[in-house]
Design a protein around this motif. Sequence first.
Motif, PDB file in Angstrom:
ATOM      1  N   GLY A  11      14.471 -26.470 -37.194  1.00  0.00           N
ATOM      2  CA  GLY A  11      14.612 -28.459 -35.651  1.00  0.00           C
ATOM      3  C   GLY A  11      16.221 -28.510 -35.751  1.00  0.00           C
ATOM      4  O   GLY A  11      16.003 -28.963 -35.176  1.00  0.00           O
ATOM      5  N   THR A  12      16.858 -28.072 -36.634  1.00  0.00           N
ATOM      6  CA  THR A  12      18.284 -28.856 -36.539  1.00  0.00           C
ATOM      7  C   THR A  12      18.841 -27.533 -35.790  1.00  0.00           C
ATOM      8  O   THR A  12      20.274 -27.804 -35.664  1.00  0.00           O
ATOM      9  CB  THR A  12      18.425 -28.935 -38.085  1.00  0.00           C
ATOM     10  N   GLY A  13      18.794 -26.181 -35.805  1.00  0.00           N
ATOM     11  CA  GLY A  13      19.632 -25.120 -35.388  1.00  0.00           C
ATOM     12  C   GLY A  13      20.257 -24.961 -36.710  1.00  0.00           C
ATOM     13  O   GLY A  13      21.082 -24.182 -36.347  1.00  0.00           O
ATOM     14  N   LEU A  14      20.338 -25.415 -37.953  1.00  0.00           N
ATOM     15  CA  LEU A  14      20.793 -24.984 -38.833  1.00  0.00           C
ATOM     16  C   LEU A  14      20.725 -23.525 -38.899  1.00  0.00           C
ATOM     17  O   LEU A  14      19.441 -23.739 -39.027  1.00  0.00           O
ATOM     18  CB  LEU A  14      21.515 -25.811 -39.573  1.00  0.00           C
ATOM     19  N   SER A  15      21.500 -23.054 -39.920  1.00  0.00           N
ATOM     20  CA  SER A  15      21.500 -21.785 -40.705  1.00  0.00           C
ATOM     21  C   SER A  15      21.872 -22.045 -42.591  1.00  0.00           C
ATOM     22  O   SER A  15      22.496 -22.754 -42.179  1.00  0.00           O
ATOM     23  CB  SER A  15      21.791 -20.623 -40.419  1.00  0.00           C
ATOM     24  N   THR A  16      21.509 -21.391 -43.168  1.00  0.00           N
ATOM     25  CA  THR A  16      21.862 -21.810 -44.717  1.00  0.00           C
ATOM     26  C   THR A  16      22.950 -21.589 -45.227  1.00  0.00           C
ATOM     27  O   THR A  16      23.459 -22.920 -45.549  1.00  0.00           O
ATOM     28  CB  THR A  16      21.562 -20.413 -45.845  1.00  0.00           C
ATOM     29  N   SER A  17      23.767 -20.743 -44.627  1.00  0.00           N
ATOM     30  CA  SER A  17      25.124 -20.838 -44.191  1.00  0.00           C
ATOM     31  C   SER A  17      25.928 -21.733 -43.829  1.00  0.00           C
ATOM     32  O   SER A  17      27.509 -22.251 -44.314  1.00  0.00           O
ATOM     33  CB  SER A  17      25.881 -19.541 -44.471  1.00  0.00           C
ATOM     34  N   ASP A  18      25.572 -23.032 -42.996  1.00  0.00           N
ATOM     35  CA  ASP A  18      25.971 -24.125 -42.018  1.00  0.00           C
ATOM     36  C   ASP A  18      25.819 -25.454 -43.169  1.00  0.00           C
ATOM     37  O   ASP A  18      26.598 -26.620 -43.387  1.00  0.00           O
ATOM     38  CB  ASP A  18      26.008 -24.291 -40.731  1.00  0.00           C
ATOM     39  N   ILE A  19      25.269 -25.056 -44.370  1.00  0.00           N
ATOM     40  CA  ILE A  19      24.823 -26.306 -44.857  1.00  0.00           C
ATOM     41  C   ILE A  19      25.381 -26.958 -46.594  1.00  0.00           C
ATOM     42  O   ILE A  19      25.788 -25.380 -47.162  1.00  0.00           O
ATOM     43  CB  ILE A  19      23.308 -26.223 -45.875  1.00  0.00           C
ATOM     44  N   GLY A  20      26.407 -27.728 -46.539  1.00  0.00           N
ATOM     45  CA  GLY A  20      27.540 -27.690 -46.760  1.00  0.00           C
ATOM     46  C   GLY A  20      27.629 -27.816 -48.500  1.00  0.00           C
ATOM     47  O   GLY A  20      28.051 -28.249 -50.168  1.00  0.00           O
ATOM     48  N   PHE A  21      26.187 -28.661 -48.447  1.00  0.00           N
ATOM     49  CA  PHE A  21      25.510 -29.063 -49.873  1.00  0.00           C
ATOM     50  C   PHE A  21      24.284 -28.986 -50.245  1.00  0.00           C
ATOM     51  O   PHE A  21      23.055 -29.316 -49.253  1.00  0.00           O
ATOM     52  CB  PHE A  21      26.106 -30.437 -50.372  1.00  0.00           C
ATOM     53  N   TRP A  22      23.669 -28.805 -51.606  1.00  0.00           N
ATOM     54  CA  TRP A  22      22.620 -28.952 -51.753  1.00  0.00           C
ATOM     55  C   TRP A  22      21.778 -29.342 -53.487  1.00  0.00           C
ATOM     56  O   TRP A  22      22.847 -29.735 -53.579  1.00  0.00           O
ATOM     57  CB  TRP A  22      21.962 -27.100 -52.037  1.00  0.00           C
ATOM     58  N   CYS A  23      21.091 -30.277 -53.071  1.00  0.00           N
ATOM     59  CA  CYS A  23      20.334 -31.041 -53.939  1.00  0.00           C
ATOM     60  C   CYS A  23      18.938 -31.371 -53.938  1.00  0.00           C
ATOM     61  O   CYS A  23      18.072 -31.550 -53.171  1.00  0.00           O
ATOM     62  CB  CYS A  23      21.420 -32.614 -53.530  1.00  0.00           C
ATOM     63  N   SER A  24      18.449 -31.098 -55.359  1.00  0.00           N
ATOM     64  CA  SER A  24      17.259 -31.050 -55.482  1.00  0.00           C
ATOM     65  C   SER A  24      16.652 -32.032 -56.421  1.00  0.00           C
ATOM     66  O   SER A  24      17.478 -32.314 -57.778  1.00  0.00           O
ATOM     67  CB  SER A  24      16.461 -29.299 -55.552  1.00  0.00           C
ATOM     68  N   GLY A  25      15.379 -32.486 -56.689  1.00  0.00           N
ATOM     69  CA  GLY A  25      14.618 -33.292 -57.649  1.00  0.00           C
ATOM     70  C   GLY A  25      13.501 -32.804 -58.656  1.00  0.00           C
ATOM     71  O   GLY A  25      12.796 -31.696 -57.011  1.00  0.00           O
ATOM     72  N   SER A  26      13.164 -32.602 -59.183  1.00  0.00           N
ATOM     73  CA  SER A  26      11.992 -32.023 -59.678  1.00  0.00           C
ATOM     74  C   SER A  26      12.333 -32.213 -61.044  1.00  0.00           C
ATOM     75  O   SER A  26      13.504 -33.122 -61.843  1.00  0.00           O
ATOM     76  CB  SER A  26      12.376 -30.254 -59.795  1.00  0.00           C
ATOM     77  N   GLY A  35      33.270 -37.366 -47.995  1.00  0.00           N
ATOM     78  CA  GLY A  35      34.023 -36.335 -46.793  1.00  0.00           C
ATOM     79  C   GLY A  35      34.541 -34.545 -47.565  1.00  0.00           C
ATOM     80  O   GLY A  35      34.899 -33.373 -46.794  1.00  0.00           O
ATOM     81  N   GLU A  36      33.568 -34.544 -48.990  1.00  0.00           N
ATOM     82  CA  GLU A  36      33.914 -33.566 -49.101  1.00  0.00           C
ATOM     83  C   GLU A  36      32.859 -32.590 -48.580  1.00  0.00           C
ATOM     84  O   GLU A  36      33.231 -31.487 -48.339  1.00  0.00           O
ATOM     85  CB  GLU A  36      32.974 -33.009 -50.209  1.00  0.00           C
ATOM     86  N   VAL A  37      31.732 -32.622 -47.575  1.00  0.00           N
ATOM     87  CA  VAL A  37      31.157 -31.657 -47.111  1.00  0.00           C
ATOM     88  C   VAL A  37      30.511 -32.206 -46.076  1.00  0.00           C
ATOM     89  O   VAL A  37      30.408 -33.780 -45.897  1.00  0.00           O
ATOM     90  CB  VAL A  37      29.402 -31.419 -47.887  1.00  0.00           C
ATOM     91  N   ASP A  38      30.075 -31.779 -44.890  1.00  0.00           N
ATOM     92  CA  ASP A  38      29.620 -32.963 -44.377  1.00  0.00           C
ATOM     93  C   ASP A  38      27.948 -32.449 -43.812  1.00  0.00           C
ATOM     94  O   ASP A  38      27.547 -33.250 -42.759  1.00  0.00           O
ATOM     95  CB  ASP A  38      30.580 -32.380 -42.376  1.00  0.00           C
ATOM     96  N   THR A  39      27.861 -31.584 -44.298  1.00  0.00           N
ATOM     97  CA  THR A  39      25.885 -31.509 -44.458  1.00  0.00           C
ATOM     98  C   THR A  39      25.247 -31.543 -45.358  1.00  0.00           C
ATOM     99  O   THR A  39      26.649 -30.473 -46.365  1.00  0.00           O
ATOM    100  CB  THR A  39      25.552 -30.605 -43.518  1.00  0.00           C
ATOM    101  N   ALA A  40      24.017 -31.830 -45.586  1.00  0.00           N
ATOM    102  CA  ALA A  40      23.762 -31.886 -47.195  1.00  0.00           C
ATOM    103  C   ALA A  40      22.269 -31.310 -47.058  1.00  0.00           C
ATOM    104  O   ALA A  40      21.744 -31.932 -46.310  1.00  0.00           O
ATOM    105  CB  ALA A  40      23.847 -32.856 -47.979  1.00  0.00           C
ATOM    106  N   LEU A  41      21.925 -30.818 -47.827  1.00  0.00           N
ATOM    107  CA  LEU A  41      20.323 -30.560 -47.431  1.00  0.00           C
ATOM    108  C   LEU A  41      19.728 -30.639 -49.236  1.00  0.00           C
ATOM    109  O   LEU A  41      19.896 -30.490 -49.925  1.00  0.00           O
ATOM    110  CB  LEU A  41      19.485 -29.006 -47.396  1.00  0.00           C
ATOM    111  N   VAL A  42      18.001 -31.825 -49.108  1.00  0.00           N
ATOM    112  CA  VAL A  42      18.185 -33.092 -50.192  1.00  0.00           C
ATOM    113  C   VAL A  42      16.720 -31.915 -50.294  1.00  0.00           C
ATOM    114  O   VAL A  42      15.762 -32.232 -48.928  1.00  0.00           O
ATOM    115  CB  VAL A  42      18.169 -33.717 -49.512  1.00  0.00           C
ATOM    116  N   TYR A  43      16.006 -31.391 -51.610  1.00  0.00           N
ATOM    117  CA  TYR A  43      14.428 -30.983 -51.322  1.00  0.00           C
ATOM    118  C   TYR A  43      13.845 -31.938 -52.996  1.00  0.00           C
ATOM    119  O   TYR A  43      14.703 -31.867 -53.437  1.00  0.00           O
ATOM    120  CB  TYR A  43      14.278 -29.770 -51.082  1.00  0.00           C
TER     121      TYR A  43
END
Lengths: 349, 332
Positions: free
Chosen positions: A38-53, A100-108
């Motif tokens: 949907g965003t046209g991003l690939s996993t390598s474009d994501i600057g930061f990943w953060c999850s909750g579980s 300013g450390e990253v410009d994209t993040a994926l949160v799940y």
Amino acid sequence: MADVAVVGFAQAPNVRATHGTTNGVEMLVPIFQEVLAGTGLSTSDIGFWCSGSSDYLAGRAFSFIAAVDAIGAFPPINESHVEMDAAWALYEAWVKIRTGEVDTALVYGFGKSSAGDLRRTLALQLDPYTTAPLWPDSVSIAGLQARLGLDSGAWTEEDMAAVAARSLASAGPGAQRSGKVEVADLLAEPYVADPLRKHDCAPITDGAAVVVLAGADRARELHERPAWITGLEHRLESGSLGARDLLRSPSTTAAARAAGTDGVELAELHAPFTHQEIVLRRAIGLGDDVEINPSGGPLCGNPMFAAGLARIGEAASRVMSGAAERVLAHATSGPALQQNLVCVMEGRS
Amino acid sequence: MLPQNREHVSLQFVTGLSEPLSAPLEVGFDYTRSLGPVHSRFATELSRRRIVGVRGSDGRVHVPPIEYDPDTAAPLDEFVPVGSQGTVVSWSWMPEPLEGQPLQHPFAWALVLLDGADTPVLHAVDVGSPEDIRTGMRVQVRWAEQRGGGIRDIACFEPATGTPAAPDEAEPEPVTMITAPVHLHYQHSASPEESRYLRGLAEGRLLGQRCPQCGKVYIPPRGACPTDGVPTEEEVELPDTGTVTTFCIVNVPFLGQRITPPYVSAYVLLDGADIAFLHLVLGCDAADVRMGMRVRAQWKPREEWGYTLQNIDHFRPTGEPDAPFESYAQHL
Ligand SMILES: [Zn+2]
């Protein structure tokens, strides 16, 4: 500090039980693919990943590590995890972009509540010395809070049933519960834990949700109408249940004031029990003209550790689609609304 | 030697329609909690049938006592005796009590404001039905026979009858520790990929899968390749021979140990696999095990097989020349 916006949201169907593992991979892989497409991003474009579980939900230590497999974590990624609803993971990601450390993040966030006994598991978030040893379950504690309001006249059983009826009527596809019901019919149902009836309690749900955040420049590239975060705050109340004012939610009020809620048209509220929606509306100061939980909300599906993040995603979706200008999302954690997060978002032309 | 009947493939297996395997998973631990001065004082008083609260910064008496004020975070240490009778502030009905709760027949949870306290305590009230309890009702503590266990020294509350039970006069031993058992029950599910692998093991077969993107062969197969984030797909049957990539010699005895030390725990890379798994290497002196050593599975007798890698009792040396370092250098 960089402006931050939501540019993508996806969630797994809310269901009573999945065949999948407690590490969530089966629920996460499809929604990662959906949100990236949907965003046209690939996993390598994501600057930061953060999850909750939660390991307590999964019944195994470091259960979130297996979920990292769903990312495709090689070459090594910049990743973090909170043992909380993923709305708080979004907070961490928001800070990361703001600095300013990253410009994209994926949160799940993800949770397979069906693997264990959720009512007992949630007793373990209570004070471990004087409360948890009694194993008070989550529904019973909500019942104590509900009765305080009923006895004091702060709300009625009709008010509570009306919340359920409105939620069920607005539930979208993918919801666990939905339908047209009359308040009178709901009130004719028996109590499951007097004063709570089945419709007063969120269902037990397996599910997962994902939100993509981006800093100002990237957000405009990734979406023609990002949902800009104008306020994001969370506050916490005492761990001593008896010391708290359960009729109001002072932490929600404080978070909402700090976030700035003027002019919001709709609110997605993470209220797992009907009376808690009433508490939250009053704590934030939402008028009757504010639409509540157009998604159906947690009463129609409450995936633990993902439902708060899903509130942010649902509210943001209304901005991204152009259906709303300014929206509010709320997430909660702990017994009887102990900790609360408020996120305000808006569209910009 | 590979086990027999490798050709045996059930219909379920071929169609791939079988449900993932699942099994009960019991997770339990008896937590011992040291109490610190505030909780210790509360527990010690309970052990002699007395209840104390603590005065907060705003003058409120908190029961149970809390270590720090909820508003000012000031440490609290002014203990205040309160009564063993009180008033129900709120209640909810528990028709089907859960494991570990104070009563195992239907009861009411209640917030009880003890006489002399300003914050209510959460506990159970033993009444027969929801008709037998109401907000404002007077209740009293029913003490547990065995005390010294903190809040569980209060067995529950019951409707007040008049004079409360007298406390013990003897000076109690300080209670500085409680044991809080936590036992949770899960139904653990294997992924579809793991289920095929486990069903394979039950037939004496070693089934890996290949990632459609990077081509690596994983055993056990994965719901998501850690490199590419996609499920592994193509099934690859692997032989039960392989190479020791790395190992350690276990010299330390520990609770539950099944083999007398010293013995070798090693990563074994099956021939054709791209990931090693942990197993035992027996059948030679521990000092002779080395990186590159060629090994073969020693299966347990067929009648002992289940859905587990423990069907392989251990790996033992084949006597072949060692594998060259380059052949496993990428798998360390
Ligand atoms: Zn791969």
